[in-house]
Design a protein around this motif. Sequence first.
Motif, PDB file in Angstrom:
ATOM      1  N   VAL A  34       0.826  -1.202   0.000  1.00 57.50           N
ATOM      2  CA  VAL A  34       0.000   0.000   0.000  1.00 57.50           C
ATOM      3  C   VAL A  34       0.863   1.254   0.000  1.00 57.50           C
ATOM      4  N   ALA A  35       0.657   2.102  -0.997  1.00 59.84           N
ATOM      5  CA  ALA A  35       1.269   3.429  -1.041  1.00 59.84           C
ATOM      6  C   ALA A  35       0.301   4.407  -0.394  1.00 59.84           C
ATOM      7  N   ILE A  60       5.276   5.865   1.999  1.00 62.49           N
ATOM      8  CA  ILE A  60       4.699   7.176   2.286  1.00 62.49           C
ATOM      9  C   ILE A  60       5.034   8.129   1.147  1.00 62.49           C
ATOM     10  N   VAL A  61       4.020   8.791   0.594  1.00 61.95           N
ATOM     11  CA  VAL A  61       4.241   9.854  -0.383  1.00 61.95           C
ATOM     12  C   VAL A  61       3.410  11.060   0.041  1.00 61.95           C
ATOM     13  N   THR A  62       4.077  12.166   0.292  1.00 67.48           N
ATOM     14  CA  THR A  62       3.383  13.367   0.754  1.00 67.48           C
ATOM     15  C   THR A  62       3.020  14.245  -0.438  1.00 67.48           C
ATOM     16  N   ALA A  63       1.750  14.574  -0.554  1.00 70.59           N
ATOM     17  CA  ALA A  63       1.303  15.434  -1.648  1.00 70.59           C
ATOM     18  C   ALA A  63      -0.061  16.006  -1.319  1.00 70.59           C
ATOM     19  N   ASP A  64      -0.318  17.178  -1.873  1.00 74.88           N
ATOM     20  CA  ASP A  64      -1.636  17.811  -1.823  1.00 74.88           C
ATOM     21  C   ASP A  64      -2.363  17.409  -3.095  1.00 74.88           C
ATOM     22  N   VAL A  65      -3.502  16.732  -2.975  1.00 73.25           N
ATOM     23  CA  VAL A  65      -4.166  16.216  -4.172  1.00 73.25           C
ATOM     24  C   VAL A  65      -4.682  17.309  -5.093  1.00 73.25           C
ATOM     25  N   THR A  66      -4.697  18.554  -4.634  1.00 73.67           N
ATOM     26  CA  THR A  66      -5.163  19.647  -5.488  1.00 73.67           C
ATOM     27  C   THR A  66      -4.040  20.264  -6.314  1.00 73.67           C
ATOM     28  N   VAL A  67      -2.800  19.832  -6.083  1.00 69.88           N
ATOM     29  CA  VAL A  67      -1.642  20.410  -6.776  1.00 69.88           C
ATOM     30  C   VAL A  67      -1.125  19.398  -7.791  1.00 69.88           C
ATOM     31  N   GLU A  68      -1.318  19.680  -9.062  1.00 69.21           N
ATOM     32  CA  GLU A  68      -1.026  18.720 -10.122  1.00 69.21           C
ATOM     33  C   GLU A  68       0.413  18.216 -10.085  1.00 69.21           C
ATOM     34  N   GLY A  69       1.373  19.123  -9.928  1.00 69.55           N
ATOM     35  CA  GLY A  69       2.775  18.718  -9.917  1.00 69.55           C
ATOM     36  C   GLY A  69       3.102  17.791  -8.762  1.00 69.55           C
ATOM     37  N   GLU A  70       2.535  18.065  -7.599  1.00 68.10           N
ATOM     38  CA  GLU A  70       2.792  17.205  -6.445  1.00 68.10           C
ATOM     39  C   GLU A  70       2.193  15.815  -6.652  1.00 68.10           C
ATOM     40  N   VAL A  71       0.999  15.763  -7.222  1.00 71.55           N
ATOM     41  CA  VAL A  71       0.351  14.471  -7.457  1.00 71.55           C
ATOM     42  C   VAL A  71       1.143  13.657  -8.476  1.00 71.55           C
ATOM     43  N   SER A  72       1.556  14.295  -9.557  1.00 73.43           N
ATOM     44  CA  SER A  72       2.323  13.584 -10.581  1.00 73.43           C
ATOM     45  C   SER A  72       3.628  13.037 -10.025  1.00 73.43           C
ATOM     46  N   ALA A  73       4.325  13.861  -9.230  1.00 78.08           N
ATOM     47  CA  ALA A  73       5.588  13.412  -8.635  1.00 78.08           C
ATOM     48  C   ALA A  73       5.352  12.265  -7.661  1.00 78.08           C
ATOM     49  N   ALA A  74       4.279  12.341  -6.911  1.00 77.96           N
ATOM     50  CA  ALA A  74       3.968  11.282  -5.956  1.00 77.96           C
ATOM     51  C   ALA A  74       3.692   9.961  -6.669  1.00 77.96           C
ATOM     52  N   ALA A  80       7.878   3.885  -9.197  1.00 80.66           N
ATOM     53  CA  ALA A  80       9.266   3.455  -9.020  1.00 80.66           C
ATOM     54  C   ALA A  80       9.375   2.396  -7.926  1.00 80.66           C
ATOM     55  N   TRP A  81       8.498   2.494  -6.942  1.00 80.87           N
ATOM     56  CA  TRP A  81       8.474   1.523  -5.831  1.00 80.87           C
ATOM     57  C   TRP A  81       7.819   0.218  -6.252  1.00 80.87           C
TER      58      TRP A  81
END
Length: 253
Positions: A34-35, A60-74, A80-81
Amino acid sequence: MELALAGRTALVTGAGSGIGRAVAVALAAEGMRVALLDRDRGGLEETARMLRSAAAPCLIVTADVTVEGEVSAAVDTVVAWSADVHTVVCCAGISGPVGEGIEQTSRADWDAVFAVNVTGAFLALRAALPALRAADAASVVLLASDSAAVASPGMAAYCASKAALVQFGRALSVDLAPDGIRVVAVSPSVVDTPMSRSDLAADDGFDTAGFPVQGAEEVAAHVAYLASPRARAVNGSALVSDFGYSARSGFPA
């Protein structure tokens, strides 16, 4: 019933607390990797401790779901995992203003509710689609609400966002069926979580005499079933888990 989830990978948004945490625990108990995604790092670490204490692999992946760049990076980090992502569960959500009429609801509050509840799911799923397409028997589970169908006074933004989320899932189920990806929703009634306790001023617990309240683990059990290949015939629908409330006439005021 054996859910055939062992060895598969799930991404759960809103996993730092409430229903999202319960879903992560339930999926891990079925043998899934589970991620965990949330903007609350502390909450994620607590969820991860719960999973790791049961020897369940998690990320653990920290991101704000409203921020496109953060979601994509997450999502890139998750892939990768674990190259295959078999299930995405969108639990991140907010209630927004409670008990306010439309005149008192600000544009900022309205936009915030839709940004998390609807756009957040859109961004997470769009980013995860290549990994879902590469997986076998992939599934998407959206956490909606019976408020998608039954209006609650003073919660217009929330009700509208959950109705949009259900229809988003129905549309996606048609678009993604050729890829072998199922999309379903769960629509619970009141669930005992920190958010609902705060919204309903029930910090000391719910008085369930007037209306039954379910635990987050009950909703998580629905999610685990719907995520499973065993539910392969269930697609494009919302499981309403509300003790029959939406089927009754003469709802309480």
